[in-house]
Design an enzyme around this catalytic site. Structure first.
Site, short mmCIF file in Angstrom:
data_model
loop_
_atom_site.label_atom_id
_atom_site.label_comp_id
_atom_site.label_asym_id
_atom_site.label_seq_id
_atom_site.Cartn_x
_atom_site.Cartn_y
_atom_site.Cartn_z
N ASN A 69 0.66 -1.16 0.00
CA ASN A 69 0.00 -0.27 -0.04
C ASN A 69 0.79 1.40 -0.12
OD1 ASN A 69 -2.34 -1.68 0.10
ND2 ASN A 69 -2.29 -1.77 2.21
N HIS A 129 -10.54 -8.28 7.34
CA HIS A 129 -9.52 -9.50 7.58
C HIS A 129 -9.51 -10.00 8.98
CE1 HIS A 129 -8.17 -7.70 3.82
NE2 HIS A 129 -8.10 -6.25 4.48
N THR A 165 -3.42 -7.80 2.50
CA THR A 165 -2.36 -7.57 1.84
C THR A 165 -1.22 -8.20 2.06
OG1 THR A 165 -3.28 -5.32 1.30
CG2 THR A 165 -1.44 -5.88 0.48
N GLY A 166 -0.68 -7.97 3.26
CA GLY A 166 0.39 -8.68 3.73
C GLY A 166 0.64 -9.98 3.80
N SER A 199 -8.75 3.31 -2.13
CA SER A 199 -8.26 4.37 -1.04
C SER A 199 -7.06 5.14 -1.28
CB SER A 199 -8.17 3.38 0.15
OG SER A 199 -6.82 2.67 -0.07
N ASN A 238 -3.49 0.48 -3.61
CA ASN A 238 -4.98 0.35 -3.59
C ASN A 238 -5.62 1.31 -4.46
OD1 ASN A 238 -7.66 0.59 -2.59
ND2 ASN A 238 -7.15 -0.82 -1.01
N PRO A 239 -6.29 0.73 -5.60
CA PRO A 239 -7.04 1.71 -6.58
C PRO A 239 -8.01 2.59 -5.83
CG PRO A 239 -7.47 -0.73 -6.86
CD PRO A 239 -6.45 -0.55 -5.88
#
Ligand code: CDP
Length: 311
Positions: free
Chosen positions: A125, A282, A236-237, A150, A147-148
């Protein structure tokens, strides 16, 4: 005569049962020898398919969104024209990789050099790197997610005005390598992601190379973890860690600590660069426990202490 035949029949049954038992025992022990890391490697053809390429994305094909349920996108030439021919990770393997999360556990860690030692560095990110963060988080990156919604939409005003476009261009140059954008996670991400890719293509920006995540690869990876008791959407992580586990011999994980107290029970911020907060989509604590389990087994190295102390 009849008795002899009966005895022969019984003998055949016993031999068959024993062979079956032997076969079951052998298969079970063979299965146990395969660590889930192998399964992860085999499930998702990460090297070739973690991003969309002209090889895995053909005109007329239907792409299923990874997160927006039931929605699809029909591949057209406008999309394929923008994609790389093949995956930049095809046929590649790295000896040591760092996966850097954005947790405040990195602040004052002194882990910058340790992170940068890797052959390949993954980051999440568009995080701040270098400058005052260098000592704790390092300066290198090879693959960074953006991130597209945010980020590209909010922070750079959807690239609609010159100011947003200029800022986007200046900022992304800090992230050489791949800039991974989830264009087909949620439906609303596609148009803005395509605009961003068109923009960097027109401006002939080669580094970073903006690439689109492959929703099928994300779904396959999520299904893998689902079978290993992680049922929420992958963070993501955790997703980047899964990619690293498929392409790197040694995986070093930094900046993962999704808790509001540090290991000494002192209050801790969420991000190393600001407050932020744990989201409910998540299940990062559960993911973290899974990574710790693999750490215990020597499959990954999770760094949570100061680097001088634990490296
Ligand atoms: O993509 P997302 O907004 O969930 O993540 P982020 O806040 O930008 O942080 C990137 C990744 O670092 C997360 O996806 C987590 O895997 C990890 N992280 C963590 O483990 N603990 C934290 N306190 C913050 C992030």
């Amino acid at each position: 005569m009849l008795k002899a035949a009966q005895r022969l029949g019984l003998g055949v049954v016993i031999i068959t049962v024993l062979s079956l038992l032997y076969f079951i025992l052998m298969t079970q022990s063979a299965v146990k020898l395969i660590h889930p890391r192998e399964e992860l490697h085999n499930c998702c053809s990460t090297q070739d398919d973690f991003i969309l390429t002209q090889k895995n994305t053909k005109i007329g094909m239907t792409i299923r969104y990874a997160i927006t349920k039931g929605k699809t996108f029909k591949v057209n030439s406008a999309l394929t024209r923008l994609l790389p021919k093949t995956s930049p990770l095809s046929g590649r393997r790295f000896s040591r990789c760092s996966v850097v999360g954005n947790g405040a556990i990195l602040s004052q860690s002194g882990c910058g050099q340790e992170i940068d030692k890797a052959d390949y560095v993954f980051r999440c990110n568009l995080p701040p790197i270098g400058g005052k963060y260098a000592e704790n988080t390092g300066i290198r990156t090879n693959s960074t997610t953006a991130n597209p919604i945010s980020q590209i939409m909010s922070k750079y005003k959807g690239l609609r005005n010159q100011q947003g476009r200029d800022k986007f261009m200046t900022d992304i140059k800090k992230y050489p390598g791949l800039l991974w954008v989830s264009a087909f996670g949620v439906k609303s991400a596609t148009v803005i992601s395509q605009q961003a890719l068109k923009f960097v293509t027109q401006k002939r920006i080669r580094s970073p190379a903006l690439v689109f995540g492959n929703p099928k690869h994300f779904t396959d990876t999520m299904n893998f973890w689902r079978a290993h008791n992680l049922s929420n959407r992958l963070s993501t992580g955790m997703y980047l860690s899964s990619i690293a586990l498929s392409v790197c011999d040694q995986v070093h994980i930094f900046g993962f600590w999704p808790f509001d107290k540090d290991p000494e029970d002192q209050p801790l911020a969420y991000h190393y660069y600001g407050k932020g907060k744990v989201d409910q989509v998540h299940d990062m604590p559960q993911e973290f426990l899974k990574l710790l389990e693999w750490h215990q087994e020597g499959v990954v190295n999770v760094h949570i202490h100061k680097c001088q102390a634990d490296s």
